[in-house]
Design a protein around this motif. Structure first.
Motif, PDB file in Angstrom:
ATOM      1  N   LEU A 129       0.874  -1.204  -0.053  1.00 11.67           N
ATOM      2  CA  LEU A 129      -0.019  -0.110  -0.069  1.00 11.67           C
ATOM      3  C   LEU A 129       0.847   1.190   0.077  1.00 11.67           C
ATOM      4  O   LEU A 129       1.607   1.192   0.924  1.00 11.67           O
ATOM      5  N   VAL A 130       0.731   2.055  -0.863  1.00 12.06           N
ATOM      6  CA  VAL A 130       1.662   3.333  -0.870  1.00 12.06           C
ATOM      7  C   VAL A 130       0.526   4.391  -0.745  1.00 12.06           C
ATOM      8  O   VAL A 130      -0.523   4.639  -1.295  1.00 12.06           O
ATOM      9  N   CYS A 131       1.052   5.233   0.172  1.00 16.36           N
ATOM     10  CA  CYS A 131       0.000   6.452   0.372  1.00 16.36           C
ATOM     11  C   CYS A 131      -0.045   7.525  -0.724  1.00 16.36           C
ATOM     12  O   CYS A 131       0.911   7.874  -1.496  1.00 16.36           O
ATOM     13  N   PRO A 132      -1.145   7.839  -1.412  1.00 18.52           N
ATOM     14  CA  PRO A 132      -1.397   8.806  -2.359  1.00 18.52           C
ATOM     15  C   PRO A 132      -0.826  10.265  -2.163  1.00 18.52           C
ATOM     16  O   PRO A 132      -0.503  11.036  -2.918  1.00 18.52           O
ATOM     17  N   ILE A 133      -0.713  10.551  -0.734  1.00 22.94           N
ATOM     18  CA  ILE A 133      -0.137  11.952  -0.280  1.00 22.94           C
ATOM     19  C   ILE A 133       1.127  12.206  -0.434  1.00 22.94           C
ATOM     20  O   ILE A 133       1.740  12.902  -1.146  1.00 22.94           O
ATOM     21  N   SER A 134       2.028  11.177   0.329  1.00 23.06           N
ATOM     22  CA  SER A 134       3.649  11.282   0.614  1.00 23.06           C
ATOM     23  C   SER A 134       4.211  10.448  -0.321  1.00 23.06           C
ATOM     24  O   SER A 134       5.268  10.367  -0.736  1.00 23.06           O
ATOM     25  N   GLY A 135       3.442   9.221  -0.684  1.00 28.92           N
ATOM     26  CA  GLY A 135       4.194   8.254  -1.852  1.00 28.92           C
ATOM     27  C   GLY A 135       4.794   7.231  -0.939  1.00 28.92           C
ATOM     28  O   GLY A 135       5.734   6.356  -1.657  1.00 28.92           O
ATOM     29  N   CYS A 136       4.678   7.213   0.204  1.00 29.21           N
ATOM     30  CA  CYS A 136       5.558   6.363   1.056  1.00 29.21           C
ATOM     31  C   CYS A 136       4.750   5.188   1.419  1.00 29.21           C
ATOM     32  O   CYS A 136       3.359   5.097   1.290  1.00 29.21           O
ATOM     33  N   ILE A 137       5.449   3.980   1.752  1.00 26.76           N
ATOM     34  CA  ILE A 137       4.731   2.652   1.951  1.00 26.76           C
ATOM     35  C   ILE A 137       4.121   2.672   3.150  1.00 26.76           C
ATOM     36  O   ILE A 137       4.664   3.175   4.288  1.00 26.76           O
ATOM     37  N   MET A 138       2.716   2.076   3.510  1.00 24.47           N
ATOM     38  CA  MET A 138       1.903   2.179   4.730  1.00 24.47           C
ATOM     39  C   MET A 138       2.255   0.673   4.946  1.00 24.47           C
ATOM     40  O   MET A 138       1.949  -0.309   4.419  1.00 24.47           O
ATOM     41  N   ASN A 139       2.858   0.753   6.308  1.00 28.43           N
ATOM     42  CA  ASN A 139       3.043  -0.589   7.283  1.00 28.43           C
ATOM     43  C   ASN A 139       2.768  -0.640   8.579  1.00 28.43           C
ATOM     44  O   ASN A 139       2.232   0.512   9.005  1.00 28.43           O
ATOM     45  N   GLU A 140       3.390  -1.169   9.292  1.00 29.05           N
ATOM     46  CA  GLU A 140       3.022  -1.186  10.956  1.00 29.05           C
ATOM     47  C   GLU A 140       3.788   0.098  11.466  1.00 29.05           C
ATOM     48  O   GLU A 140       3.195   0.549  12.478  1.00 29.05           O
ATOM     49  N   ASN A 141       4.875   0.782  10.821  1.00 27.31           N
ATOM     50  CA  ASN A 141       5.273   1.873  11.378  1.00 27.31           C
ATOM     51  C   ASN A 141       4.658   3.391  10.576  1.00 27.31           C
ATOM     52  O   ASN A 141       4.704   4.470  10.941  1.00 27.31           O
ATOM     53  N   ASN A 142       3.893   3.078   9.614  1.00 28.23           N
ATOM     54  CA  ASN A 142       3.268   3.922   8.853  1.00 28.23           C
ATOM     55  C   ASN A 142       1.927   3.513   8.505  1.00 28.23           C
ATOM     56  O   ASN A 142       1.542   3.299   7.331  1.00 28.23           O
ATOM     57  N   ALA A 143       1.003   3.408   9.669  1.00 25.08           N
ATOM     58  CA  ALA A 143      -0.252   2.470   9.306  1.00 25.08           C
ATOM     59  C   ALA A 143      -1.263   3.218   8.544  1.00 25.08           C
ATOM     60  O   ALA A 143      -1.349   4.507   8.322  1.00 25.08           O
ATOM     61  N   PRO A 144      -2.031   2.675   7.670  1.00 21.02           N
ATOM     62  CA  PRO A 144      -2.992   3.190   6.796  1.00 21.02           C
ATOM     63  C   PRO A 144      -4.301   3.600   7.743  1.00 21.02           C
ATOM     64  O   PRO A 144      -4.680   2.916   8.531  1.00 21.02           O
ATOM     65  N   MET A 145      -4.534   4.840   7.321  1.00 20.51           N
ATOM     66  CA  MET A 145      -5.930   5.587   8.024  1.00 20.51           C
ATOM     67  C   MET A 145      -6.957   5.862   7.127  1.00 20.51           C
ATOM     68  O   MET A 145      -6.788   6.064   6.084  1.00 20.51           O
ATOM     69  N   MET A 146      -8.181   5.453   7.595  1.00 19.29           N
ATOM     70  CA  MET A 146      -9.530   5.662   6.708  1.00 19.29           C
ATOM     71  C   MET A 146     -10.059   7.066   7.252  1.00 19.29           C
ATOM     72  O   MET A 146     -10.452   7.222   8.400  1.00 19.29           O
ATOM     73  N   LEU A 147     -10.331   7.921   6.157  1.00 15.27           N
ATOM     74  CA  LEU A 147     -11.331   9.042   6.471  1.00 15.27           C
ATOM     75  C   LEU A 147     -12.876   8.616   6.323  1.00 15.27           C
ATOM     76  O   LEU A 147     -13.060   7.552   5.899  1.00 15.27           O
ATOM     77  N   PRO A 148     -13.535   9.375   6.879  1.00 18.74           N
ATOM     78  CA  PRO A 148     -15.170   9.237   7.122  1.00 18.74           C
ATOM     79  C   PRO A 148     -15.625   8.804   5.617  1.00 18.74           C
ATOM     80  O   PRO A 148     -16.607   8.177   5.597  1.00 18.74           O
ATOM     81  N   ASN A 149     -14.948   9.359   4.640  1.00 16.59           N
ATOM     82  CA  ASN A 149     -15.421   9.285   3.155  1.00 16.59           C
ATOM     83  C   ASN A 149     -14.952   7.816   2.597  1.00 16.59           C
ATOM     84  O   ASN A 149     -15.242   7.596   1.433  1.00 16.59           O
ATOM     85  N   GLY A 150     -14.262   7.153   3.239  1.00 18.19           N
ATOM     86  CA  GLY A 150     -13.564   5.897   2.799  1.00 18.19           C
ATOM     87  C   GLY A 150     -12.368   5.870   2.267  1.00 18.19           C
ATOM     88  O   GLY A 150     -11.873   4.907   1.816  1.00 18.19           O
ATOM     89  N   HIS A 151     -11.662   6.970   1.923  1.00 20.84           N
ATOM     90  CA  HIS A 151     -10.502   7.039   1.519  1.00 20.84           C
ATOM     91  C   HIS A 151      -9.429   6.861   2.344  1.00 20.84           C
ATOM     92  O   HIS A 151      -9.424   7.264   3.475  1.00 20.84           O
ATOM     93  N   VAL A 152      -8.345   6.266   2.136  1.00 15.38           N
ATOM     94  CA  VAL A 152      -7.233   5.524   2.962  1.00 15.38           C
ATOM     95  C   VAL A 152      -5.887   6.301   2.510  1.00 15.38           C
ATOM     96  O   VAL A 152      -5.570   6.567   1.243  1.00 15.38           O
ATOM     97  N   TYR A 153      -5.329   7.010   3.679  1.00 17.02           N
ATOM     98  CA  TYR A 153      -3.975   7.421   3.559  1.00 17.02           C
ATOM     99  C   TYR A 153      -2.997   6.809   4.596  1.00 17.02           C
ATOM    100  O   TYR A 153      -3.607   6.453   5.750  1.00 17.02           O
ATOM    101  N   SER A 154      -1.856   7.536   4.562  1.00 13.74           N
ATOM    102  CA  SER A 154      -0.897   7.138   5.529  1.00 13.74           C
ATOM    103  C   SER A 154      -1.184   7.868   6.839  1.00 13.74           C
ATOM    104  O   SER A 154      -1.467   8.980   6.762  1.00 13.74           O
ATOM    105  N   ASP A 155      -0.855   7.164   8.161  1.00 16.59           N
ATOM    106  CA  ASP A 155      -0.931   7.992   9.274  1.00 16.59           C
ATOM    107  C   ASP A 155       0.016   9.346   9.319  1.00 16.59           C
ATOM    108  O   ASP A 155      -0.384  10.366   9.725  1.00 16.59           O
ATOM    109  N   ASN A 156       1.287   9.086   8.850  1.00 15.97           N
ATOM    110  CA  ASN A 156       2.335  10.137   8.990  1.00 15.97           C
ATOM    111  C   ASN A 156       1.871  11.323   8.106  1.00 15.97           C
ATOM    112  O   ASN A 156       1.907  12.384   8.486  1.00 15.97           O
ATOM    113  N   ALA A 157       1.183  10.924   6.886  1.00 14.91           N
ATOM    114  CA  ALA A 157       1.020  11.995   5.960  1.00 14.91           C
ATOM    115  C   ALA A 157      -0.198  12.950   6.476  1.00 14.91           C
ATOM    116  O   ALA A 157      -0.445  14.079   6.739  1.00 14.91           O
ATOM    117  N   LEU A 158      -1.262  12.116   7.354  1.00 13.84           N
ATOM    118  CA  LEU A 158      -2.352  13.042   7.768  1.00 13.84           C
ATOM    119  C   LEU A 158      -2.131  13.502   8.990  1.00 13.84           C
ATOM    120  O   LEU A 158      -2.629  14.867   9.137  1.00 13.84           O
TER     121      LEU A 158
END
Length: 394
Positions: free
Chosen positions: A334-363
């Motif tokens: 999984l690659v964060c569309p905002i930062s381009g970084c890989i989402m893993n245990e150190n940068n967990a994927p987070m979901m917004l109320p509208n269903g789109h997923v981004y990395s924790d660090n970017a949000l």
């Protein structure tokens, strides 16, 4: 290194084949001139050994024979110098290309970037030459200074032969066949036979039937060596009994103008094979491999599902990649569309109320810059940072 060995095979093989051809041609030329020198020397020695008498050789005759030997030696020297110069030039090109490929192992970033740029220019030159954009290719070669790293001369010679065939002139093509006769024979090429057959057809088209028969007697016995070629000869000779306006399919096909285009295609194919050039441009192969490696089914969904940073999702490359296979991924990432970084245990994927997923660090970084608010890049909706939820993937 594996991709270099695969894609750069022709880079070294082509100049080697040229060097090999020059060496064999020089060997034949030198042997021929040496035989002339030996013959002239034998004539001189024969005249010197004559006894005195009516057949005795005069001093003027000996001087003339000696001048002939000197002339033959001068010709031998000139031919040797020309052949040596040609071989040295071909060897220098081989050495230059080997040195260029070794530069790919340089670990400096600036050197790597320069080498990759030159490699891209070489691929573009090869692609332009194959597509017939000769002037653009020549300008790129001159601008980049890669004359010794491209096969420009081969393609320019090929262009002359192809243009002559399209203009109904078989001379340059037959001369090319003569220069490469030994290799074409090993390849079991039928190019020379097809050209001679086309000449026979053109004589019939001009209603020069006597000349056509003379042409057939002179060239067909030496060219038609395969059973299939003998059938073509028989069919061609049958045309002598019919006018050129005949509607018989077997003879009507031989009179079609498209046969000249087929000759051009055959020459191009056998020219590539003779010089160890691939059927496809390295640029095309590289582009297709790259597109196939990143192509996914999402690239062909709706516009809203396409990634603006994905090359395959762009309109032009999306169309080019349509017939290519999808990428095979044994392990998804999984690659964060905002930062381009890989989402893993150190940068967990987070979901917004509208269903789109981004990395924790970017949000978190976005929230810190916007007073605890995050903005969805896709829908432009605004949410509080405490509304996001962690996504767990099984």
């Amino acid at each position: 290194m594996a991709d270099i060995k695969t894609l750069e095979f022709s880079t070294l093989k082509v100049p080697y084949e040229i060097l090999n051809k020059n060496f064999r041609a020089a060997q034949k030329s030198i042997d021929k001139e040496i035989s002339h020198v030996v013959a002239a020397t034998n004539d001189f020695e024969k005249q010197v050994s004559l006894d005195e008498g009516e057949d005795a050789t005069t001093a003027d005759d000996l001087a003339g024979l000696l001048d002939g030997v000197v002339d033959k030696l001068c010709v031998l020297k000139r031919k040797a110098e020309e052949n040596i110069t040609t071989e040295i030039d071909a060897a220098k090109i081989c050495k230059r290309r080997v040195a260029h490929l070794k530069e790919s192992q340089n670990q400096q970033k600036s050197a790597q970037a320069h080498w990759k740029r030159m490699r891209l220019d070489r691929m573009l030159v090869d692609y332009l030459l194959r597509m017939g954009y000769y002037q653009s290719a020549i300008q790129l070669v001159q601008q980049s200074g890669i004359q010794d790293l491209t096969n420009l001369d081969i393609f320019l010679i090929s262009k002359q032969v192809e243009d002559s065939l399209m203009n109904r002139n078989t001379g340059p093509c037959l001369a090319w066949c003569y220069d490469h006769r030994s290799k074409l024979r090993k390849m079991k090429s039928t190019l020379e036979f097809n050209v001679r057959l086309q000449e026979f057809i053109e004589l019939l088209r001009q209603d020069s039937r006597v000349e056509a028969i003379k042409h057939a007697r002179k060239h067909f016995p030496s060219c038609a060596t395969e059973p299939e070629q003998l059938k073509d000869v028989q069919r061609a000779m049958g045309m002598l009994a019919f006018p050129t306006t005949t509607d018989i399919p077997a003879y009507k096909d031989l009179l079609k103008e498209v046969r000249w285009k087929l000759l051009v295609k055959q020459f191009r194919r056998e020219n590539f094979s003779l010089h160890q050039l691939g059927d496809h441009s390295p640029f095309t192969v590289t582009l297709q491999a790259g597109l196939s490696a990143i192509k996914t089914k999402h690239c062909y969904h709706g516009v809203e599902d396409k990634n603006p940073e994905c090359p395959v999702c762009t309109p032009q490359l999306n169309q080019l990649a349509c017939s290519l296979p999808y990428a095979h991924c044994s392990q998804s990432r999984l690659v964060c569309p905002i930062s381009g970084c890989i989402m893993n245990e150190n940068n967990a994927p987070m979901m917004l109320p509208n269903g789109h997923v981004y990395s924790d660090n970017a949000l978190l970084q976005m929230a810190a810059e916007n007073g605890g608010k995050v903005i969805c890049p896709r829908t432009k909706e605004i949410f509080n940072i405490n509304e996001i939820e962690k996504v767990f993937i099984m």
